[in-house]
Design an enzyme around this catalytic site. Structure first.
Site, PDB file in Angstrom:
ATOM      1  N   HIS A 255       0.805  -1.230   0.000  1.00 43.28           N
ATOM      2  CA  HIS A 255       0.000   0.000   0.000  1.00 43.28           C
ATOM      3  C   HIS A 255       0.837   1.279   0.000  1.00 43.28           C
ATOM      4  O   HIS A 255       0.555   2.227   0.729  1.00 43.28           O
ATOM      5  CB  HIS A 255      -0.949  -0.006   1.197  1.00 43.28           C
ATOM      6  CG  HIS A 255      -2.056  -1.028   1.099  1.00 43.28           C
ATOM      7  ND1 HIS A 255      -2.521  -1.516  -0.095  1.00 43.28           N
ATOM      8  CD2 HIS A 255      -2.792  -1.649   2.069  1.00 43.28           C
ATOM      9  CE1 HIS A 255      -3.498  -2.396   0.131  1.00 43.28           C
ATOM     10  NE2 HIS A 255      -3.673  -2.502   1.431  1.00 43.28           N
TER      11      HIS A 255
ATOM     12  N   HIS B 289     -10.004   2.057  -0.187  1.00 42.73           N
ATOM     13  CA  HIS B 289      -9.914   0.978   0.798  1.00 42.73           C
ATOM     14  C   HIS B 289     -11.011   1.058   1.865  1.00 42.73           C
ATOM     15  O   HIS B 289     -10.753   0.841   3.053  1.00 42.73           O
ATOM     16  CB  HIS B 289      -8.524   1.000   1.432  1.00 42.73           C
ATOM     17  CG  HIS B 289      -8.024  -0.316   1.922  1.00 42.73           C
ATOM     18  ND1 HIS B 289      -8.676  -1.055   2.895  1.00 42.73           N
ATOM     19  CD2 HIS B 289      -6.930  -1.047   1.576  1.00 42.73           C
ATOM     20  CE1 HIS B 289      -7.987  -2.159   3.129  1.00 42.73           C
ATOM     21  NE2 HIS B 289      -6.933  -2.192   2.340  1.00 42.73           N
TER      22      HIS B 289
ATOM     23  N   GLU C  16     -11.391  -3.798  -3.242  1.00 37.08           N
ATOM     24  CA  GLU C  16     -10.411  -2.825  -3.734  1.00 37.08           C
ATOM     25  C   GLU C  16     -10.188  -3.069  -5.216  1.00 37.08           C
ATOM     26  O   GLU C  16      -9.484  -4.006  -5.596  1.00 37.08           O
ATOM     27  CB  GLU C  16      -9.098  -2.988  -2.970  1.00 37.08           C
ATOM     28  CG  GLU C  16      -9.236  -2.845  -1.473  1.00 37.08           C
ATOM     29  CD  GLU C  16      -8.134  -3.583  -0.712  1.00 37.08           C
ATOM     30  OE1 GLU C  16      -6.952  -3.268  -0.902  1.00 37.08           O
ATOM     31  OE2 GLU C  16      -8.451  -4.503   0.053  1.00 37.08           O
TER      32      GLU C  16
HETATM   33  C1  GLA Z   1      -5.337  -5.123   1.882  1.00 37.17           C
HETATM   34  C2  GLA Z   1      -4.376  -6.232   1.952  1.00 37.17           C
HETATM   35  C3  GLA Z   1      -4.556  -6.926   3.240  1.00 37.17           C
HETATM   36  C4  GLA Z   1      -4.362  -5.984   4.381  1.00 37.17           C
HETATM   37  C5  GLA Z   1      -5.309  -4.844   4.260  1.00 37.17           C
HETATM   38  C6  GLA Z   1      -5.037  -3.841   5.344  1.00 37.17           C
HETATM   39  O1  GLA Z   1      -6.602  -5.544   1.716  1.00 37.17           O
HETATM   40  O2  GLA Z   1      -4.485  -7.127   0.879  1.00 37.17           O
HETATM   41  O3  GLA Z   1      -3.640  -7.972   3.330  1.00 37.17           O
HETATM   42  O4  GLA Z   1      -3.080  -5.473   4.340  1.00 37.17           O
HETATM   43  O5  GLA Z   1      -5.176  -4.255   3.002  1.00 37.17           O
HETATM   44  O6  GLA Z   1      -4.912  -4.427   6.590  1.00 37.17           O
END
Ligand code: GLA
Length: 381
Positions: free
Chosen positions: A136, A208, A345
């Site tokens: 991220h 997100h 996402e």
């Molecule tokens: C995304 C990732 C997860 C986790 C979340 C935040 O969805 O794929 O593994 O990191 O973000 O916790």
């Protein structure tokens, strides 16, 4: 006697008022955008909140810190409004650290294996902020900056922008990023992403938000039903990096081609579910073409609330809040336990910069990055 009647009447009137307050407004509301203060970030300045409302009384709030969507209030099948996303009541909650509640994620949403990639023969090193991998956008991704913002001219939304400087978190090129949220009278939240760069760089922006359509995050999302229009998904290794294969969902707990309760197969002894501690995978969407097309739909059977996701992106990371562990208290002091929310996402596939067979995420100077995702809120009768 008279007094007792008066008390009963008062209680009745109060109940009625509370009930009416929670229900769909009888008269059409005025769509619009208003701005208010949401505190300030030490050394980074003031944070504003934008409140978007539409003619049906739907209300979406977003703040300039992380371009975070802090609340989405939508009606259920009896017209009762509730907030269907996880988050905090105040800025302090967001500043304390949290797993990307409602944020825009960038410069690269999801993981880049080993925290490195090579582009045009040059090696780039990124933070390994998730085990051995980069997640991220790194230690200080787009979710932790105060963005500039202004209401859209059409009065239906808000435009956020920030320039990520050359070298930020190890990424090449000055990247000018713009994200707009528009709320239509069809109860659509339209998210538009736009970016340009002066050096070739990977870009993968996403939203997100954690949804719990029941409006009650003390319950899990395991009873929600999900449909994903994807015949294949990208299986991962134990660190959640795709192996590179596109594998059919047929006959696996990843088959959501027909609406299926999320909890129905999540505990099955499938290696992939073990790696993700549940669902935390990228589905390869069947959609084609350049226009947003159907990707997924979620239904919460008790309230009838639904959200339908359409996108221009080739993939969607479906995440079942597996890492929530009850240590975070969100809005109204509510403890967020495991699976209190789910994320859809929309994105390019994880680790694309290291996977030549995946659709490219590289943005070239002079080219424009434009993607759109539409979340449409509704009710099933
Ligand atoms: C995304 C990732 C997860 C986790 C979340 C935040 O969805 O794929 O593994 O990191 O973000 O916790």
């Amino acid at each position: 006697m008279l007094r007792r009647y008066a008390v009963v009447l008062c209680v009745f009137a109060l109940c009625l008022a509370a009930e009416v307050g929670a229900r769909r407004p009888l008269l059409p509301q005025k769509s619009g955008v208003s701005k208010s203060s949401f505190g300030s970030v030490p050394d980074a300045g003031d944070v504003d909140m934008f409140t978007l409302t539409n003619a049906n009384g739907v209300e979406i709030r977003a703040i300039t810190y992380g371009a975070i969507i802090t609340s989405i209030r939508v009606p259920d099948r009896s017209g009762r409004f509730a907030d269907v996303v996880l988050g905090f009541d105040n800025l302090e909650g967001y500043l304390k650290g949290h797993p990307y509640f409602g944020t825009v994620v960038g410069r690269y949403g999801n993981r880049i294996g080993g925290g490195h990639f090579t582009l045009n023969g040059q090696a780039f090193k990124l933070a390994q902020n998730n085990g051995p991998n980069h997640l991220h956008g790194g230690v200080k991704g787009f979710d932790k900056y105060v963005w500039k913002a202004e209401p859209l001219q059409n009065g239906l939304g808000v435009a956020f922008s920030r320039t990520s400087p050359d070298g930020e978190e190890g990424y090449p090129g000055n990247l000018a990023a713009h994200v707009t949220y528009t709320l239509t009278d069809k109860n659509e939240l339209v998210v538009d992403y736009h970016a340009t760069t002066d050096k070739a760089t990977p870009v993968n922006l996403t939203q997100h938000s954690y949804f719990n359509l029941s409006g009650d995050p003390s319950t899990t999302i395991l009873g929600h039903e999900l449909r994903i229009d994807a015949d294949r998904y990208t299986p991962v290794d134990a660190t959640l990096i795709p192996t590179g294969e596109l594998v059919p969902v047929q006959g696996t707990p990843f088959d959501f081609r027909k609406p299926t309760t999320i909890g129905a197969r999540i505990e099955q002894p499938h290696e992939q579910l073990k790696f993700g501690r549940g669902y935390d995978h990228n589905w390869v969407l069947n959609r084609k073409g350049s226009q947003p097309a159907f990707a997924a739909r979620v239904l919460e059977p008790k309230t009838g609330r639904t959200v339908e996701v359409a996108t221009t992106e080739p993939g969607v990371q479906f995440y079942t809040g597996n890492f929530l562990d009850g240590t975070i208290k969100g809005k109204g002091g509510q403890v967020y336990n495991q699976r209190a929310g789910l994320c859809l996402e929309t994105q390019h596939f994880p680790d694309s910069p290291n996977k030549p067979n995946f659709p490219s995420t590289v943005l070239q100077p002079g080219k424009e990055y434009t993607t759109r995702t539409v979340f449409t809120f509704g009710v099933a009768r």
